[in-house]
Design an enzyme around this catalytic site. Structure first.
Site, PDB file in Angstrom:
ATOM      1  N   SER A   1     -40.803 -16.194  25.899  1.00  0.00           N
ATOM      2  CA  SER A   1     -40.696 -15.230  25.041  1.00  0.00           C
ATOM      3  C   SER A   1     -40.502 -13.591  25.538  1.00  0.00           C
ATOM      4  O   SER A   1     -39.114 -13.969  25.999  1.00  0.00           O
ATOM      5  CB  SER A   1     -42.165 -15.032  24.348  1.00  0.00           C
ATOM      6  OG  SER A   1     -41.927 -14.009  23.395  1.00  0.00           O
TER       7      SER A   1
ATOM      8  N   ASP B   1     -27.404 -11.150  31.643  1.00  0.00           N
ATOM      9  CA  ASP B   1     -26.200 -11.048  31.084  1.00  0.00           C
ATOM     10  C   ASP B   1     -25.504  -9.606  31.378  1.00  0.00           C
ATOM     11  O   ASP B   1     -24.168  -9.507  30.923  1.00  0.00           O
ATOM     12  CB  ASP B   1     -26.418 -11.135  29.609  1.00  0.00           C
ATOM     13  CG  ASP B   1     -26.645 -12.674  29.063  1.00  0.00           C
ATOM     14  OD1 ASP B   1     -26.776 -13.622  29.999  1.00  0.00           O
ATOM     15  OD2 ASP B   1     -26.738 -12.829  27.905  1.00  0.00           O
TER      16      ASP B   1
ATOM     17  N   LYS C   1     -38.957 -20.404  24.375  1.00  0.00           N
ATOM     18  CA  LYS C   1     -39.272 -19.734  22.934  1.00  0.00           C
ATOM     19  C   LYS C   1     -38.605 -18.642  22.624  1.00  0.00           C
ATOM     20  O   LYS C   1     -38.525 -17.374  23.069  1.00  0.00           O
ATOM     21  CB  LYS C   1     -40.970 -19.135  23.108  1.00  0.00           C
ATOM     22  CG  LYS C   1     -41.490 -18.827  21.781  1.00  0.00           C
ATOM     23  CD  LYS C   1     -42.567 -18.246  21.815  1.00  0.00           C
ATOM     24  CE  LYS C   1     -43.230 -17.259  20.399  1.00  0.00           C
ATOM     25  NZ  LYS C   1     -42.498 -16.376  20.181  1.00  0.00           N
TER      26      LYS C   1
END
Length: 390
Positions: A287, A298, A312
């Site tokens: 999560s 990224d 998740k």
């Protein structure tokens, strides 16, 4: 021209009419189905062999049945008492065994035990499958029901039937519940002037504030390791706030709602750290942990080390209901800034470091070396040398 306007107007009226008729038909279908439900309820109330039925139990059971049809373990109904406990847990304190659980491959699964809690001391592990709770099968059990059964007053016991990879049959773990106080993080300086922050949870309302405090204290360190292994997640806002301490300009996460609309959540720009960074992840990082790891990867401000995360990738909203109960409803799915969908897949590390599992791990001593942390230190030292031109 007037004729054309009349034609266009007619087309619009027809289109609107079709939309309205469609909605009416759909509404009519739903009402007919609800009539069937009420008919069943009436038969049960009047004809069932046991006369003294618990109306609340019937209604709550009906709600859970409705939600189970969504095939989404994270959209769930929370009874009033459990909802009060949930709010208490967000303050960082509750009574239980200290464990994060989730649904993986339709099985109630341990995401991770929390360090220094009864579950941790009982040697439960990430990936353990919980097949029974006090003798009750967890097959098709709602996540919130499992949480409610595992929690309980301090000093009482709960027996979990655990099936672990490599075991032929489940084994019982009887664990004494205790007061659980979750520290948001643990911070220390390792050798070679490396800052280390172990983020235990994103659930606490003050997690981001505590992280900022730790970062400021260690600002003179040459490099940083952020450890989210075993962190089952928590509040989305905490992940956004912490991610923003590393990313000056750029996206932290993007969400997609039921209409397919994308919302790109950008960094707040409150950067506190620009030095070499490594993030430690594993299969119990879920999560909000995955949001943070994906954002730093990224945006090319950190290297991920460890093993693939839990997977998740959905956002839940808490809706309080009239009787004090609540509905946790999935309102969006999230993607990493680069658009990667990690739901049920997880985030792969840049550098994979596997640790022994199953029986092989059991043969190792308790003081076994943390191979992933040692690799993170090695990689970070190399990054530090490169950053100073050495």
């Amino acid at each position: 021209m007037k004729t054309m306007k009349k034609i266009l107007l007619g087309v619009v009226i027809v289109a609107v009419g079709i939309t309205i008729v469609g909605r009416v038909v759909a509404q009519g279908e739903l009402e007919r189905k609800l009539e069937t439900y009420l008919q069943v309820l009436d038969i049960v109330k009047n004809d069932y062999v046991e006369k003294n039925l618990d109306d609340e139990k019937l209604v709550y059971g009906s709600i859970r049945g409705l939600l189970s049809a969504l095939d989404d373990p994270y959209t769930r109904f929370v009874e009033p008492k459990a909802f009060e406990e949930m709010k208490i847990r967000m303050s960082g304190t509750y009574s239980g065994i200290g464990i994060y659980i989730g649904i993986k491959k339709d099985q109630l699964t341990v995401i991770s035990p929390i360090e220094s809690t009864p579950a941790y001391e009982a040697k439960l592990r990430a990936g353990d499958m919980i097949v029974t709770i006090d003798g009750k099968s967890t097959k098709d059990m709602a996540l919130e029901e499992a949480v409610s059964l595992i929690r309980g007053p301090q000093g009482t016991k709960v027996k979990l039937g655990i099936l672990r990879i490599g075991w032929k049959d489940p084994r019982d773990f009887e664990i004494v519940r205790a007061k659980i106080k979750i520290q948001s993080l643990k911070a220390e300086t390792l050798d070679s002037n490396i800052a280390y922050v172990k983020l235990n949870t994103f659930e606490n309302l003050d997690s981001a504030r505590e992280f900022e405090k730790a970062l400021r204290k260690m600002k003179d360190s040459a490099g940083l390791i952020v450890d989210v292994r075993g962190n089952g997640g928590g509040l989305l806002q905490n992940a956004i706030d912490i991610g923003s301490m590393f990313v000056e300009r750029g996206m932290i996460v993007q969400t997609i709602d039921r209409e397919g609309r994308r919302e790109q959540i950008e960094s707040t720009g409150r950067v506190l750290w620009r030095k070499p960074t490594v993030v430690l992840i594993n299969e119990a990082s879920a999560s909000a942990s995955e949001i943070l790891a994906g954002a730093l990867r990224d945006n090319q401000v950190a290297t991920l080390v460890g093993t693939k995360t839990f997977g998740k990738a959905s956002v839940q909203n808490v809706r309080r209901l009239n009787d004090g109960s609540a509905l946790l409803v999935t309102i969006a799915k999230y993607l990493t800034p680069n658009g990667e969908d990690i739901n049920k897949k997880g985030i792969a590390p840049d550098i994979e470091v596997l640790i022994p599992t199953g029986e092989a791990e059991a043969e190792l001593t308790e003081e076994k070396e943390d191979l992933q942390l040692q690799k993170a230190i090695e990689i970070l030292r190399s990054m530090i040398r490169e950053s100073v031109g050495g």
